[in-house]
Design a protein around this motif. Structure first.
Motif, PDB file in Angstrom:
ATOM      1  N   PHE A 179     -27.917  39.868  51.890  1.00  0.00           N
ATOM      2  CA  PHE A 179     -26.765  39.960  52.790  1.00  0.00           C
ATOM      3  C   PHE A 179     -26.872  38.969  53.950  1.00  0.00           C
ATOM      4  CE2 PHE A 179     -26.256  43.989  50.559  1.00  0.00           C
ATOM      5  CZ  PHE A 179     -24.878  44.006  50.356  1.00  0.00           C
ATOM      6  N   GLY A 180     -28.099  38.586  54.297  1.00  0.00           N
ATOM      7  CA  GLY A 180     -28.265  37.556  55.319  1.00  0.00           C
ATOM      8  C   GLY A 180     -27.674  36.233  54.869  1.00  0.00           C
ATOM      9  N   LEU A 181     -27.889  35.888  53.598  1.00  0.00           N
ATOM     10  CA  LEU A 181     -27.296  34.660  53.059  1.00  0.00           C
ATOM     11  C   LEU A 181     -25.776  34.773  52.951  1.00  0.00           C
ATOM     12  CD1 LEU A 181     -29.768  33.592  50.203  1.00  0.00           C
ATOM     13  CD2 LEU A 181     -29.349  32.419  52.370  1.00  0.00           C
ATOM     14  N   LEU A 182     -25.303  35.935  52.527  1.00  0.00           N
ATOM     15  CA  LEU A 182     -23.855  36.124  52.383  1.00  0.00           C
ATOM     16  C   LEU A 182     -23.130  35.988  53.724  1.00  0.00           C
ATOM     17  CD1 LEU A 182     -23.667  39.095  49.836  1.00  0.00           C
ATOM     18  CD2 LEU A 182     -23.032  36.708  49.436  1.00  0.00           C
ATOM     19  N   CYS A 183     -23.809  36.300  54.823  1.00  0.00           N
ATOM     20  CA  CYS A 183     -23.187  36.177  56.140  1.00  0.00           C
ATOM     21  C   CYS A 183     -22.701  34.751  56.401  1.00  0.00           C
ATOM     22  CB  CYS A 183     -24.173  36.581  57.238  1.00  0.00           C
ATOM     23  SG  CYS A 183     -24.442  38.363  57.381  1.00  0.00           S
ATOM     24  N   SER A 184     -23.417  33.774  55.851  1.00  0.00           N
ATOM     25  CA  SER A 184     -23.052  32.377  56.095  1.00  0.00           C
ATOM     26  C   SER A 184     -21.739  32.001  55.419  1.00  0.00           C
ATOM     27  CB  SER A 184     -24.163  31.447  55.606  1.00  0.00           C
ATOM     28  OG  SER A 184     -24.302  31.523  54.190  1.00  0.00           O
ATOM     29  N   LEU A 185     -21.264  32.834  54.497  1.00  0.00           N
ATOM     30  CA  LEU A 185     -20.015  32.559  53.784  1.00  0.00           C
ATOM     31  C   LEU A 185     -18.827  33.315  54.366  1.00  0.00           C
ATOM     32  CD1 LEU A 185     -21.409  32.786  50.107  1.00  0.00           C
ATOM     33  CD2 LEU A 185     -21.176  30.748  51.556  1.00  0.00           C
ATOM     34  N   SER A 186     -19.033  34.008  55.466  1.00  0.00           N
ATOM     35  CA  SER A 186     -17.977  34.839  56.052  1.00  0.00           C
ATOM     36  C   SER A 186     -16.747  33.999  56.416  1.00  0.00           C
ATOM     37  CB  SER A 186     -18.492  35.539  57.309  1.00  0.00           C
ATOM     38  OG  SER A 186     -19.607  36.340  57.013  1.00  0.00           O
ATOM     39  N   PRO A 187     -15.559  34.433  55.952  1.00  0.00           N
ATOM     40  CA  PRO A 187     -14.339  33.683  56.288  1.00  0.00           C
ATOM     41  C   PRO A 187     -13.780  34.035  57.661  1.00  0.00           C
ATOM     42  CG  PRO A 187     -13.817  35.479  54.801  1.00  0.00           C
ATOM     43  CD  PRO A 187     -15.310  35.504  54.967  1.00  0.00           C
ATOM     44  N   ASN A 188     -14.161  35.202  58.193  1.00  0.00           N
ATOM     45  CA  ASN A 188     -13.647  35.625  59.494  1.00  0.00           C
ATOM     46  C   ASN A 188     -14.643  36.563  60.164  1.00  0.00           C
ATOM     47  OD1 ASN A 188     -13.068  38.413  58.522  1.00  0.00           O
ATOM     48  ND2 ASN A 188     -11.459  37.364  57.339  1.00  0.00           N
ATOM     49  N   ILE A 189     -14.341  36.932  61.396  1.00  0.00           N
ATOM     50  CA  ILE A 189     -15.253  37.745  62.192  1.00  0.00           C
ATOM     51  C   ILE A 189     -15.438  39.144  61.616  1.00  0.00           C
ATOM     52  CG2 ILE A 189     -13.435  38.599  63.735  1.00  0.00           C
ATOM     53  CD1 ILE A 189     -17.035  37.677  64.778  1.00  0.00           C
ATOM     54  N   TYR A 190     -14.425  39.674  60.942  1.00  0.00           N
ATOM     55  CA  TYR A 190     -14.504  41.041  60.429  1.00  0.00           C
ATOM     56  C   TYR A 190     -15.442  41.134  59.225  1.00  0.00           C
ATOM     57  CZ  TYR A 190     -10.444  41.321  63.440  1.00  0.00           C
ATOM     58  OH  TYR A 190      -9.618  41.238  64.526  1.00  0.00           O
ATOM     59  N   VAL A 191     -15.377  40.144  58.356  1.00  0.00           N
ATOM     60  CA  VAL A 191     -16.305  40.110  57.217  1.00  0.00           C
ATOM     61  C   VAL A 191     -17.735  39.914  57.723  1.00  0.00           C
ATOM     62  CG1 VAL A 191     -16.977  38.839  55.141  1.00  0.00           C
ATOM     63  CG2 VAL A 191     -14.555  39.277  55.608  1.00  0.00           C
ATOM     64  N   THR A 255     -18.824  20.302  66.295  1.00  0.00           N
ATOM     65  CA  THR A 255     -18.914  21.406  65.342  1.00  0.00           C
ATOM     66  C   THR A 255     -20.073  22.340  65.704  1.00  0.00           C
ATOM     67  OG1 THR A 255     -18.077  19.983  63.571  1.00  0.00           O
ATOM     68  CG2 THR A 255     -19.182  22.030  62.907  1.00  0.00           C
ATOM     69  N   VAL A 256     -19.801  23.645  65.682  1.00  0.00           N
ATOM     70  CA  VAL A 256     -20.845  24.649  65.882  1.00  0.00           C
ATOM     71  C   VAL A 256     -21.407  25.024  64.510  1.00  0.00           C
ATOM     72  CG1 VAL A 256     -21.390  26.947  66.740  1.00  0.00           C
ATOM     73  CG2 VAL A 256     -19.718  25.534  67.953  1.00  0.00           C
ATOM     74  N   HIS A 257     -22.643  24.674  64.258  1.00  0.00           N
ATOM     75  CA  HIS A 257     -23.225  24.821  62.912  1.00  0.00           C
ATOM     76  C   HIS A 257     -23.777  26.231  62.707  1.00  0.00           C
ATOM     77  CE1 HIS A 257     -22.881  20.484  62.091  1.00  0.00           C
ATOM     78  NE2 HIS A 257     -23.201  20.320  63.365  1.00  0.00           N
ATOM     79  N   TRP A 258     -22.881  27.216  62.815  1.00  0.00           N
ATOM     80  CA  TRP A 258     -23.333  28.602  62.706  1.00  0.00           C
ATOM     81  C   TRP A 258     -23.682  28.998  61.283  1.00  0.00           C
ATOM     82  CZ3 TRP A 258     -20.459  32.195  59.906  1.00  0.00           C
ATOM     83  CH2 TRP A 258     -19.161  31.816  59.557  1.00  0.00           C
ATOM     84  N   ARG A 259     -23.023  28.379  60.312  1.00  0.00           N
ATOM     85  CA  ARG A 259     -23.340  28.709  58.909  1.00  0.00           C
ATOM     86  C   ARG A 259     -24.752  28.229  58.557  1.00  0.00           C
ATOM     87  NH1 ARG A 259     -18.634  30.462  56.438  1.00  0.00           N
ATOM     88  NH2 ARG A 259     -16.693  29.756  57.427  1.00  0.00           N
ATOM     89  N   LEU A 260     -25.111  27.038  58.990  1.00  0.00           N
ATOM     90  CA  LEU A 260     -26.469  26.546  58.776  1.00  0.00           C
ATOM     91  C   LEU A 260     -27.471  27.449  59.480  1.00  0.00           C
ATOM     92  CD1 LEU A 260     -28.486  24.360  57.844  1.00  0.00           C
ATOM     93  CD2 LEU A 260     -27.962  23.111  59.963  1.00  0.00           C
ATOM     94  N   PHE A 261     -27.130  27.883  60.670  1.00  0.00           N
ATOM     95  CA  PHE A 261     -27.994  28.780  61.437  1.00  0.00           C
ATOM     96  C   PHE A 261     -28.263  30.076  60.674  1.00  0.00           C
ATOM     97  CE2 PHE A 261     -28.117  32.174  64.811  1.00  0.00           C
ATOM     98  CZ  PHE A 261     -29.405  31.913  65.250  1.00  0.00           C
ATOM     99  N   LEU A 262     -27.244  30.651  60.065  1.00  0.00           N
ATOM    100  CA  LEU A 262     -27.409  31.902  59.321  1.00  0.00           C
ATOM    101  C   LEU A 262     -28.228  31.701  58.048  1.00  0.00           C
ATOM    102  CD1 LEU A 262     -23.852  33.449  59.767  1.00  0.00           C
ATOM    103  CD2 LEU A 262     -25.992  34.317  60.709  1.00  0.00           C
ATOM    104  N   VAL A 263     -28.042  30.578  57.371  1.00  0.00           N
ATOM    105  CA  VAL A 263     -28.813  30.294  56.155  1.00  0.00           C
ATOM    106  C   VAL A 263     -30.297  30.155  56.487  1.00  0.00           C
ATOM    107  CG1 VAL A 263     -29.250  28.588  54.353  1.00  0.00           C
ATOM    108  CG2 VAL A 263     -26.910  29.248  54.874  1.00  0.00           C
ATOM    109  N   LEU A 264     -30.602  29.354  57.496  1.00  0.00           N
ATOM    110  CA  LEU A 264     -32.000  29.158  57.881  1.00  0.00           C
ATOM    111  C   LEU A 264     -32.630  30.462  58.363  1.00  0.00           C
ATOM    112  CD1 LEU A 264     -31.795  25.719  59.748  1.00  0.00           C
ATOM    113  CD2 LEU A 264     -32.575  26.174  57.408  1.00  0.00           C
TER     114      LEU A 264
END
Length: 533
Positions: A179-191, A255-264
């Motif tokens: 689920f930590g990896l899936l967080c990086s794919l979130s399309p919006n704040i609610y997901v 760009t805020v690289h939050w998706r990379l942050f969540l993956v790492l």
């Protein structure tokens, strides 16, 4: 120690009913060995003329040192405590420490993630929302995570007592990583909020690793080794996450690289899965679930790795009142809230609650507080790194004190020091350097007290309810995490953040008071395998 005491002499016969730590070792006829742990009840020697004599461990050793007695084991029935203490500390325990301690590095990574992600993610995923709305959704991100941990702590406490510590640990790690990896794919704040709640459920199972480790380590090492493993690897996780945040959120461009942050941030949990094929189950869990051969197998494996010789005919003493339904009884509140443990349980709930308030409060608010105090865009990362490094002396101090002045006094001392330092941190008018020093001392001290709780709690509960009791304490504490999320992430300036810090100071002082009120000191106390009333 581990090194056997050797002696030569005429062939005599020594029968050992080992309920303590005098363990007879078999060997060649002309040379026998004894491995001595701690407190044996006694040994019966059968002499060639047919007479018998019983000696304590000390007198037996005197005979051995004099060279008058050779020994040969006829039979040996030992308790799990006796064997675990005889195993001392060796390669087996270093590996187990790493295997269990890495769960804390992953936990620290996922929890520190919130302190960096919340201020960055809400403006990105909610660009047109008001500041109040962004703050509310930032609060939800932390609150839902802690709600997940609350549920997971209860769930995995039951799983650990019914299915085993290893299985509970494995399932929780899979949940956190996936689920930590899936967080990086979130399309919006609610997901993203929903997925972080799932990560929280997995994080609730980190207590399985603590239970497994505490049940497999000799009493004299339990205090320091748990604190050092939790403390060192937790600090490593904090340092890792701070560096990841510093790297991801300071990359060139807008760009805020939050998706990379969540993956790492999810990589440590994914990597942790590699160690599970070599992880053992707790021998105490096997004993209370009547899997005696498996318990003996784990202990013999540990003996081989530590180069400790156990008797070939070794049998394990069945714990008192251990029967088919023992594991099931562990999930019942009647043990934790019975006459013997009721006061201890209530005080522990309060201590865990206040520990989360003080420690996570400091962890969450520090980056915001110092970003308000200093407009240097990297100041929060520098201070957070320093505060994380400060956990090392706090951890070392706690590991030193816990086996000298005891668990209760250590918690009281560390909470008091943390409360004083946090109080000074709340004085926002102080120079930046003094505030940094206060943050360093406060966080290291409060973490030391928190780590002490991870030593004390498993020691005070019996094996049949140990994982559930630890999980329940953790669950109660996560309610505090929801409160902390609101207090920490709703601040809009340094003055408001200072008010939050003052609340965390009061929580630390409260922890010191409750520590003194605990009815039992567990230093030097062996782990109970079953509740005896």
């Amino acid at each position: 120690g581990r090194s056997p005491l050797r002696c030569q002499g005429r062939k005599l016969s020594l029968s050992v009913q080992a309920r303590g730590d005098l363990v007879a070792m078999g060997g060649a006829e002309d040379e026998k060995a004894l491995l001595i742990g701690g407190a044996a009840r006694g040994a019966t020697t059968t002499h060639r003329d047919g007479t018998h004599s019983t000696a304590s461990s000390s007198s037996a050793l005197e005979h051995l040192h004099s060279g008058q007695v050779g020994v040969e084991v006829e039979s040996s029935v030992m308790s799990v405590d006796a064997v675990v203490n005889a195993l001392d500390w060796g390669p087996f325990h270093w590996l187990l420490l790493l295997q269990c301690g890495l769960s804390w590095a992953c936990d620290a990574t996922e929890m520190m993630l919130l302190s960096f992600l919340v201020p960055k993610i809400t403006p990105v995923l909610m660009p047109g929302a008001s500041k109040e709305s962004q703050n509310f959704h930032g609060f939800l991100l932390g609150a839902v995570t802690f709600t997940g941990i609350w549920f997971g702590a209860l769930l995995f406490g039951r799983i650990s007592d019914k299915m085993g510590r290893k299985k509970g640990y494995l399932i929780s790690t899979v949940v956190v990583g996936a689920f930590g990896l899936l967080c990086s794919l979130s399309p919006n704040i609610y997901v993203l909020i929903a997925l972080r709640g799932c990560v929280g459920v997995g994080l609730g199972g980190v207590t399985c690793a603590v239970t497994l480790f505490s049940e497999t380590v000799a009493e004299k090492y339990r205090g320091a080794s748990i604190i050092l493993s939790i403390g060192a690897l937790w600090t490593f996780g904090c340092l890792f996450e701070t560096c990841v945040a510093w790297f991801c959120f300071t990359l060139p461009g807008e760009t805020v690289h939050w998706r990379l942050f969540l993956v790492l941030s999810a990589l440590p949990s994914i990597t942790l899965l590699v160690i599970f094929p070599w992880l053992v189950e707790s021998p105490r869990y096997y004993m209370v679930t009547n899997q005696y051969d498996k318990a003996l197998g784990v202990l013999k494996l540990a003996a081989r790795k530590n180069r400790v010789r156990l008797p070939e005919n070794l049998k394990l003493e069945v714990p008192k009142q251990a029967h088919k339904d023992a594991a099931a009884q562990g999930g019942h509140l009647k043990t934790l809230l019975g006459k013997k443990l009721r006061l201890t349980t209530f005080l522990l709930w309060g201590l865990w609650f206040l520990s989360v308030i003080s420690y996570y409060g400091l962890s969450f608010v520090t980056p915001l507080y110092f970003s308000f105090k200093n407009k240097n865009e990297n100041s929060e990362y520098v201070v957070t790194l320093l505060a994380a490094l400060a956990e090392i002396p706090g951890m070392v101090t706690t590991s030193y004190l816990v086996d000298r002045i005891g668990r209760k006094k250590t918690k009281a001392v560390m909470f008091t020091v943390g409360g004083i330092a946090t109080f000074f941190l709340s004085m926002s008018s102080l120079p930046f350097g003094l505030l940094t020093l206060a943050a360093v001392v406060a966080r290291g001290s409060v973490l030391g007290a928190f780590n002490d709780l991870y030593v004390y709690t498993p020691e005070v509960y019996p094996t049949t309810s140990r994982a559930f009791g630890l999980g329940l304490c953790s669950a109660v504490a996560r309610i505090a995490g929801i409160i902390v999320s609101y207090i920490s992430f709703s601040n809009e300036n340094a003055s408001e953040a200072a008010g939050a810090v003052l609340v965390y100071s009061m929580a630390a002082f409260g922890g010191a008071v409750l520590s003194i009120c605990l009815p039992y000191e567990t230093k030097g106390r062996k782990l109970d395998d079953a509740e005896t009333g």
